[in-house]
Design a protein around this motif. Structure first.
Motif, PDB file in Angstrom:
ATOM      1  N   GLU A 125       0.828  -1.211   0.000  1.00  0.00           N
ATOM      2  CA  GLU A 125       0.000   0.000   0.000  1.00  0.00           C
ATOM      3  C   GLU A 125       0.862   1.261   0.000  1.00  0.00           C
ATOM      4  O   GLU A 125       0.589   2.218  -0.731  1.00  0.00           O
ATOM      5  CB  GLU A 125      -0.917  -0.029   1.224  1.00  0.00           C
ATOM      6  N   HIS A 126       1.930   1.275   0.804  1.00  0.00           N
ATOM      7  CA  HIS A 126       2.788   2.457   0.908  1.00  0.00           C
ATOM      8  C   HIS A 126       3.725   2.601  -0.285  1.00  0.00           C
ATOM      9  O   HIS A 126       4.258   3.694  -0.523  1.00  0.00           O
ATOM     10  CB  HIS A 126       3.603   2.406   2.203  1.00  0.00           C
ATOM     11  N   LEU A 127       3.944   1.531  -1.033  1.00  0.00           N
ATOM     12  CA  LEU A 127       4.779   1.606  -2.231  1.00  0.00           C
ATOM     13  C   LEU A 127       4.054   2.271  -3.393  1.00  0.00           C
ATOM     14  O   LEU A 127       4.673   2.646  -4.398  1.00  0.00           O
ATOM     15  CB  LEU A 127       5.251   0.209  -2.646  1.00  0.00           C
ATOM     16  N   ASN A 128       2.716   2.376  -3.285  1.00  0.00           N
ATOM     17  CA  ASN A 128       1.905   3.001  -4.329  1.00  0.00           C
ATOM     18  C   ASN A 128       2.097   2.331  -5.684  1.00  0.00           C
ATOM     19  O   ASN A 128       2.297   2.992  -6.714  1.00  0.00           O
ATOM     20  CB  ASN A 128       2.237   4.502  -4.446  1.00  0.00           C
ATOM     21  N   LEU A 129       2.062   1.008  -5.672  1.00  0.00           N
ATOM     22  CA  LEU A 129       2.176   0.257  -6.914  1.00  0.00           C
ATOM     23  C   LEU A 129       0.791  -0.113  -7.436  1.00  0.00           C
ATOM     24  O   LEU A 129      -0.174  -0.209  -6.676  1.00  0.00           O
ATOM     25  CB  LEU A 129       3.010  -1.008  -6.705  1.00  0.00           C
ATOM     26  N   THR A 130       0.713  -0.317  -8.727  1.00  0.00           N
ATOM     27  CA  THR A 130      -0.543  -0.664  -9.383  1.00  0.00           C
ATOM     28  C   THR A 130      -0.320  -1.894 -10.251  1.00  0.00           C
ATOM     29  O   THR A 130       0.680  -1.966 -10.963  1.00  0.00           O
ATOM     30  CB  THR A 130      -1.048   0.506 -10.253  1.00  0.00           C
ATOM     31  N   ARG A 131      -1.244  -2.836 -10.183  1.00  0.00           N
ATOM     32  CA  ARG A 131      -1.160  -4.034 -11.019  1.00  0.00           C
ATOM     33  C   ARG A 131      -2.176  -3.904 -12.155  1.00  0.00           C
ATOM     34  O   ARG A 131      -3.364  -3.672 -11.918  1.00  0.00           O
ATOM     35  CB  ARG A 131      -1.444  -5.293 -10.193  1.00  0.00           C
ATOM     36  N   VAL A 132      -1.706  -4.045 -13.381  1.00  0.00           N
ATOM     37  CA  VAL A 132      -2.557  -3.937 -14.563  1.00  0.00           C
ATOM     38  C   VAL A 132      -2.469  -5.233 -15.361  1.00  0.00           C
ATOM     39  O   VAL A 132      -1.369  -5.755 -15.594  1.00  0.00           O
ATOM     40  CB  VAL A 132      -2.132  -2.738 -15.447  1.00  0.00           C
ATOM     41  N   TYR A 133      -3.617  -5.751 -15.764  1.00  0.00           N
ATOM     42  CA  TYR A 133      -3.654  -6.969 -16.569  1.00  0.00           C
ATOM     43  C   TYR A 133      -3.863  -6.611 -18.036  1.00  0.00           C
ATOM     44  O   TYR A 133      -4.572  -5.660 -18.365  1.00  0.00           O
ATOM     45  CB  TYR A 133      -4.782  -7.896 -16.096  1.00  0.00           C
ATOM     46  N   THR A 134      -3.265  -7.376 -18.920  1.00  0.00           N
ATOM     47  CA  THR A 134      -3.421  -7.152 -20.355  1.00  0.00           C
ATOM     48  C   THR A 134      -4.177  -8.323 -20.972  1.00  0.00           C
ATOM     49  O   THR A 134      -4.184  -9.430 -20.437  1.00  0.00           O
ATOM     50  CB  THR A 134      -2.055  -7.006 -21.038  1.00  0.00           C
ATOM     51  N   LYS A 135      -4.815  -8.054 -22.095  1.00  0.00           N
ATOM     52  CA  LYS A 135      -5.519  -9.099 -22.828  1.00  0.00           C
ATOM     53  C   LYS A 135      -5.414  -8.845 -24.327  1.00  0.00           C
ATOM     54  O   LYS A 135      -5.262  -7.706 -24.775  1.00  0.00           O
ATOM     55  CB  LYS A 135      -6.985  -9.175 -22.406  1.00  0.00           C
ATOM     56  N   LYS A 136      -5.510  -9.936 -25.082  1.00  0.00           N
ATOM     57  CA  LYS A 136      -5.565  -9.848 -26.530  1.00  0.00           C
ATOM     58  C   LYS A 136      -7.026  -9.948 -26.964  1.00  0.00           C
ATOM     59  O   LYS A 136      -7.877 -10.434 -26.234  1.00  0.00           O
ATOM     60  CB  LYS A 136      -4.743 -10.972 -27.153  1.00  0.00           C
ATOM     61  N   ARG A 137      -7.282  -9.512 -28.171  1.00  0.00           N
ATOM     62  CA  ARG A 137      -8.642  -9.513 -28.685  1.00  0.00           C
ATOM     63  C   ARG A 137      -9.174 -10.943 -28.748  1.00  0.00           C
ATOM     64  O   ARG A 137      -8.521 -11.848 -29.267  1.00  0.00           O
ATOM     65  CB  ARG A 137      -8.674  -8.890 -30.081  1.00  0.00           C
ATOM     66  N   GLY A 138     -10.370 -11.141 -28.175  1.00  0.00           N
ATOM     67  CA  GLY A 138     -11.010 -12.448 -28.201  1.00  0.00           C
ATOM     68  C   GLY A 138     -10.480 -13.431 -27.185  1.00  0.00           C
ATOM     69  O   GLY A 138     -10.904 -14.594 -27.168  1.00  0.00           O
ATOM     70  N   GLU A 139      -9.561 -12.998 -26.310  1.00  0.00           N
ATOM     71  CA  GLU A 139      -8.985 -13.878 -25.296  1.00  0.00           C
ATOM     72  C   GLU A 139      -9.259 -13.338 -23.906  1.00  0.00           C
ATOM     73  O   GLU A 139      -9.622 -12.171 -23.731  1.00  0.00           O
ATOM     74  CB  GLU A 139      -7.476 -14.033 -25.502  1.00  0.00           C
ATOM     75  N   TYR A 140      -9.086 -14.226 -22.899  1.00  0.00           N
ATOM     76  CA  TYR A 140      -9.266 -13.808 -21.518  1.00  0.00           C
ATOM     77  C   TYR A 140      -8.001 -13.081 -21.035  1.00  0.00           C
ATOM     78  O   TYR A 140      -6.898 -13.326 -21.549  1.00  0.00           O
ATOM     79  CB  TYR A 140      -9.535 -15.008 -20.615  1.00  0.00           C
ATOM     80  N   PRO A 141      -8.130 -12.190 -20.051  1.00  0.00           N
ATOM     81  CA  PRO A 141      -6.940 -11.502 -19.510  1.00  0.00           C
ATOM     82  C   PRO A 141      -5.966 -12.488 -18.882  1.00  0.00           C
ATOM     83  O   PRO A 141      -6.351 -13.559 -18.401  1.00  0.00           O
ATOM     84  CB  PRO A 141      -7.529 -10.561 -18.451  1.00  0.00           C
ATOM     85  N   ASP A 142      -4.708 -12.094 -18.879  1.00  0.00           N
ATOM     86  CA  ASP A 142      -3.663 -12.893 -18.246  1.00  0.00           C
ATOM     87  C   ASP A 142      -3.573 -12.493 -16.772  1.00  0.00           C
ATOM     88  O   ASP A 142      -2.787 -11.639 -16.384  1.00  0.00           O
ATOM     89  CB  ASP A 142      -2.325 -12.650 -18.954  1.00  0.00           C
ATOM     90  N   PHE A 143      -4.412 -13.137 -15.935  1.00  0.00           N
ATOM     91  CA  PHE A 143      -4.454 -12.775 -14.519  1.00  0.00           C
ATOM     92  C   PHE A 143      -3.277 -13.345 -13.732  1.00  0.00           C
ATOM     93  O   PHE A 143      -3.104 -13.035 -12.561  1.00  0.00           O
ATOM     94  CB  PHE A 143      -5.764 -13.246 -13.882  1.00  0.00           C
TER      95      PHE A 143
END
Length: 365
Positions: free
Chosen positions: A285-303
């Motif tokens: 929380e104090h590091l202020n980091l953010t996790r973002v997931y990416t996905k390709k068209r027609g596919e599920y996100p890479d969680f």
């Protein structure tokens, strides 16, 4: 008279000067001289001067956390508990003599945790291995101040004083001041608010004391003398700090409750494995980091393999994290999550992503 003697003399002068309206100008000039001498102490000039270099530790992972504390407060034990690294922990002081890195895996993010040798009062002036320890702390994204819950309450204040002396400002933000040195034109000093802790005359003499005769200064908030000196020096590090009180199994419930209610504080017991998971949560929380997931068209996100970004990161940062050429071929992005007004939202490069967002980058054809 050496630098240490000059620093001690100025500190004595500040200590015996009464703090009131009549003496605030004199105190301001003393503080400016004190900051200048401390800078010379940390970064001496000349061929014979040895700069206060830190331990040679390669940076790795998504963020770096430096553990600061007095000897025998449990830093090595904490490193052993939170990481797979082994750091020798003993009942006597100064067991750790160098910097030992470890790595915490937190939901796909890798946090580098540094076990630094215990520092003593006067570390900022080079006592013990103080200069090396604080030099590493300046490279950290978060300072984890490890304290002994069974010892004196002023240990936190003493450590903060040592960090302040070497230009580390914990849990503070950079003063809202525009400052630019110029080649001519004299000094231009303006303020957009009423100044109650500093005045134009003091600003003028502080700049002259640092041999700055041409500069533009615009003060946008009611700052103190110390904050203006920080702006002039320009080498201050503003780092979040989390206070970790260890050995809570050896104090009363009343004492524990009082400590736990202090801001930016976590209470733990390394010996009994109490509250360690919560400590890692608060570090994230104090590091202020953010996790973002990416996905390709027609596919599920890479969680399983999200991108770890700094807070305030934009779609442009996401493009650079995926591939350095993606920015040039960018057309638009689709975003699902809390940063989107509707799911999905079509956005551009300037869109700011938030934690757990899902992003799909659409390239030019």
């Amino acid at each position: 008279m050496g630098i240490l003697e000059k620093i001690a003399e100025i500190e004595r002068e500040i200590g015996r000067t009464q703090k009131n309206k009549a003496t605030e100008y004199h105190l301001g000039l003393l503080k400016a001289k004190l900051a200048k001498y401390r800078l010379q102490l940390l970064e001496p000039s000349g061929k014979s001067g040895q700069k206060g270099e830190g331990f040679d530790v390669m940076r790795s992972g998504d963020a770096r956390v430096a553990m600061i504390g007095f000897p025998s407060v449990g830093k090595s034990t904490l490193l052993n508990k939170l990481t797979k690294t082994h750091s020798v922990a003993s009942a006597y002081e100064f067991t750790t003599l160098t910097c030992i890195p470890g790595k915490i895996d937190y939901h796909g993010a890798q946090i580098q945790l540094l076990d630094l040798p215990g520092i003593i009062e006067g570390a900022s002036q080079g006592k013990g291995r103080g200069r090396q320890v604080v030099a590493v702390a300046r490279t950290a994204d978060l300072v984890l101040m490890v304290l002994d819950a069974t010892k004196a309450k002023n240990q936190r204040e003493l450590l903060e004083r040592e960090l302040e002396a070497v230009g580390i400002r914990v849990n503070k933000r950079r003063p809202n001041v525009y400052f630019k040195v110029k080649t001519g034109g004299g000094l231009s000093i303006n303020a957009t608010c009423k100044l109650t802790k500093i005045n134009e005359k003091m600003v003028y003499h502080i700049l002259h004391d640092y041999r700055i005769f041409n500069a533009e200064v615009l003060i946008r908030e009611d700052i103190t003398v110390d904050e203006f000196i920080d702006v002039v020096l320009g080498n201050r590090k503003y780092i979040n700090c989390l206070y970790c009180y260890n050995k809570i199994d050896s104090i009363s419930m009343e004492e524990l409750d009082a400590i736990a209610r202090e801001p930016n504080t976590v209470v733990v017991s390394c010996e009994m494995d109490l509250n360690l998971e919560y400590l890692v949560d608060k570090m994230w929380e104090h590091l202020n980091l953010t996790r973002v997931y990416t996905k390709k068209r027609g596919e599920y996100p890479d969680f399983d393999g999200g991108l770890i970004m700094r807070a305030g990161a934009t779609i442009e940062h996401v493009c650079h994290a995926v591939h350095r050429t993606l920015r040039d071929n960018f057309r638009y992005a689709l975003v699902w999550g809390t940063s989107a007004k509707h799911n999905p939202q079509r956005v551009g490069l300037a869109h700011v992503v938030q934690n757990e967002d899902v992003v799909q980058i659409v390239k030019k054809k």
